[in-house]
Structure formats: structure tokens, C-alpha cells
Design an enzyme around this catalytic site. Sequence first.
Site, PDB file in Angstrom:
ATOM      1  N   TYR A 157      -3.035 -14.930   7.507  1.00  0.00           N
ATOM      2  CA  TYR A 157      -1.785 -14.900   6.722  1.00  0.00           C
ATOM      3  C   TYR A 157      -0.734 -15.862   7.281  1.00  0.00           C
ATOM      4  O   TYR A 157       0.465 -15.669   7.086  1.00  0.00           O
ATOM      5  CB  TYR A 157      -1.219 -13.475   6.597  1.00  0.00           C
ATOM      6  CG  TYR A 157      -2.023 -12.632   5.633  1.00  0.00           C
ATOM      7  CD1 TYR A 157      -3.259 -12.117   6.009  1.00  0.00           C
ATOM      8  CD2 TYR A 157      -1.569 -12.377   4.343  1.00  0.00           C
ATOM      9  CE1 TYR A 157      -4.025 -11.367   5.116  1.00  0.00           C
ATOM     10  CE2 TYR A 157      -2.328 -11.628   3.458  1.00  0.00           C
ATOM     11  CZ  TYR A 157      -3.555 -11.129   3.851  1.00  0.00           C
ATOM     12  OH  TYR A 157      -4.311 -10.402   2.974  1.00  0.00           O
ATOM     13  N   HIS A 190      -3.441  -7.799  -8.526  1.00  0.00           N
ATOM     14  CA  HIS A 190      -4.604  -8.669  -8.728  1.00  0.00           C
ATOM     15  C   HIS A 190      -5.546  -8.121  -9.796  1.00  0.00           C
ATOM     16  O   HIS A 190      -6.739  -8.385  -9.776  1.00  0.00           O
ATOM     17  CB  HIS A 190      -5.361  -8.873  -7.406  1.00  0.00           C
ATOM     18  CG  HIS A 190      -4.491  -9.337  -6.286  1.00  0.00           C
ATOM     19  ND1 HIS A 190      -3.706 -10.459  -6.375  1.00  0.00           N
ATOM     20  CD2 HIS A 190      -4.244  -8.804  -5.055  1.00  0.00           C
ATOM     21  CE1 HIS A 190      -3.036 -10.624  -5.243  1.00  0.00           C
ATOM     22  NE2 HIS A 190      -3.328  -9.631  -4.437  1.00  0.00           N
TER      23      HIS A 190
HETATM   24 FE   FE2 Z   1      -6.186 -12.125  -0.959  1.00  0.00          FE
END
Ligand code: FE2
Length: 473
Positions: A206, A335
Site C-alpha cells: 500500500y 468493488h
Molecule cells: Fe485491491
Amino acid sequence: MGVLGLACASTWSIQRVAIFVVLGLVLNLGVVCNGGKTSTFVRQINRSLDMPLDSDVFKIPPGYNAPQQVHITQGDRHGKAVIVSWVTVDEPGSSTVLYWSTNGKQKKAEGKVKTYKFYNYTSGYIHHTTIKKLKFNTKYYYVVGVDHSERQFWFMTPPEVGPDVPYTFGLIGDLGQTFDSNKTLTHYELNPLKGETILFVGDLSYADDYPNHDNVRWDTWGRFTERSAAYQPWIWTAGNHEIDCAPEIGETKSFKPYTHRYHVPHKASGSTAPFWYSIKRASSYVIVLASYSAYGKYTPQYVWLEQELSKVNRSETPWLIVLMHSPWYNSYNYHYMEGESMRVMFEPWFVQYKVDVVFSGHVHAYERSERISNVAYNITNGNCIPVKDQFAPVYITIGDGGNLEGLATSMTEPQPEYSAYREASFGHAIFDIKNRSHAYFSWHRNQDGYAVEADSMVFLNRYFHPLDDSTSA
Ligand SMILES: [Fe+2]
């Protein structure tokens, strides 16, 4: 109050107690909806914070040019090779790996070193060395940093590929480097089921959540995960946080930090890119797919997968496992449907070839599906609802490693029928293969003790034992 009044009062008390007991049971076990179970487990839902740069888990090993960020992965098709990777910072140093088995002769392997630049960041010297021709089921010790500050580690090679070889995979996704990420990794390490290899379903550091994708956070992630990844292979899947495409700062080459730092044996399975590949390990055949590389008809990934699936010999590797980052079946409001276009392309093959299980990440929560498929639709027939299908895989979302973006807590309601169990908690899972017919899957949330299973399922192999293994009534 007379006797009757007392009797009434106690009857009411009993009724009240009964109502509370039933309510309590319902709350504990989860609320039964249209689909499976939505856990009502209560957890802290504040955003997770990344561990500060001076945290002990990010500590730089002492010594001039000491190797750091050491990690290993499978280096060939069958598990007789290991790719050892590490970073040195003072000078390139040696890419030699010294290795030996107990009572065995010391050998050495040579590798390569490279660096990359990303905006105003210059990487350390990244080494990748493949050790080959190892013996199966053997403990090897290895040393890196042979020119300056040596560091020693060890790993176990897997047993020889075969249909009844027990083997235990750990599953982690979307890990990041927060205090919760550290809990997830610790829980995995202390799980008494003892995972032997991690199937990592994408989204590693990240770093791209930082200004200019601060690649220092790729280095800290490498140091954080070394305590596991130097001792057992992590099988890598690329997630969206590996793309690192930032034209606004002149960085237009996708996957640059990821591909420089994490090598995979994609060429051994005939793949032309490190984002999709396969390995055999013990009794399993693991196919890694790329949610962020082209998969339409005629693309390299499509052509590769079409040939790949026909090569799987279930008599040799009964367990057919697929890893991808973006889930096809997900019932969170995060998502949602992002995996849909890939599902349309590949799902008929997964049913045809009887894939046992598909592991994904991306959604920061846990979810397990029923065995379902949605392959009947032909534009005009209207058959576009998933149906129970015993030849279909179970889809498991395990993007709950604990990264800084926090939990996905909002779910679609009512729970769709394809969803067997869902819970927005951080955790990890274990897929414990017993033999050609049975495997035991368990999911472990971080808030519990190391041995506690918050969800589990006995998998019956789709090729050798294709009975209904659904956990719902
Ligand atoms: Fe992801």
C-alpha cells in the site's frame, strides 16, 4: 399480589428469558438472511494506522551492507527450486546464496542485482538468486550477504508432487503495514495448523497510498514480512496496489516496484508475464491470474489459461486452486462487480475443469460462497442468476489482512443466495489438504485466540469426491 399474579409474573419472566436466549443465539450465530450467514461479530471499526517508520518490525538489520527484506518463493514448476530475494543498501555486494541441507555439502548459487528509480526515490540493490535441484521434503539453511554482513535463514522444500500428499497453505490478502497487519501475520505464524506456504492474493505494501507512492513503504513492508517470507514461500498475486502507474509524476511503467522486488517462476509454466502463472506444490495445482492484465479473447493471458487448464492432471495434483485479486462473487458494497468481466471470460472453464476453490482479495473483509455458477446466459435467454452447481468452485474473499484503508463493512442486502458466510473482520485463513478427497478450510479472525475458527468448511475434492459439501442446510 396473589398466587396467580406470582404465577403470571414467573411465566412472563420465563418467556422473557426465552426471548433473550433466542435473541442471543441469533446474534451470536449471525442473522440468517436469504443467503447464508452474515456475522454480527462486533469489532473496532476505526481506520487502521500504518505502523510508524521507527517501529521494531521495520528495524534495519545491523552491519555494513546487511541484507534486508529477505523473502523466498517457489522457483520452478514442481517445488525443487527457490527464488531468494533481498536488498542491500550500502553497495551492490554479492548476489551469492550459500545453502546446505542437514549433513549435506555447502553449495552456492549466483543471481543478479538491479535497482530502479521511482520519481524521487532510488531503490536499494535488489538481489534475486534461484537455488535449483533441491531435494523434496528437506530442510535447507541458506546465507545471504556473504561479502559483508552474513545473515542465515532456513526453509523446508515441499514433498514430491503426488495425489495424496498432505500440505497446508496459509492465505493472506491486502496485508499492508498497519498495527492490524502485524496482528494478522502474528496470528498466522502462531496458528497451530502451521501453514507451510502462503498463498498471497495481492495488494502488498500500500505504498501507493502515500504521496508520490513513497517507495520507502515498499522497503518497510519488505522488512516487516521478512520474519515469515524468509522462511516459507509466499506465492505472489498482483493486486491493484501493485500497479503503481503515476503519469502525474512521470511514472508510466505499470508494476515497476512490484516486478523489481518480487520475482515469480512464470516462465516455468509457459507464461509470458509475471502476473499470471502456475505452480505444482505437493497435491495442488495453483493457478495465479491477473485481474489487472488483459484477459479478453486472444490476449496472452487468455490463450495461456486456455492451454493451462487442459494440462492439469488431477491424478497427479487433485487440488486445483486459483488465485486472483479481484473477486468474481462478492456481496459487499465495495468493488462490487469489479470482477465481472473476467468472470464472463473464464467462468465456463472453471466449471468445465472443476476448479476446487478460488481465493481472492481486494475487498477488505471475509466472504465464502456456495458452489455456484452463472454460465447459462447467452444475451437473449435471460438466465443471468447464479445457480447451485456442484462442478463449480467455492469462492473465498480473504482481503482482510488489515491495511490502512480499513474494513469493508457495508454489505448488499439481503445477503445473496450465493453467499454462504460473510464477516467484516481482519484475519487469515488456512487451507489444509489431507489427501486427494478431503481438505479442511478455516478462517481465523484477529480478535480471537490463535486456534479459534470463526468459519470453516470441509472441502470435498471436485475430481475425486464431488459430493455436495455445502455448509448450509
Ligand atoms: Fe485491491
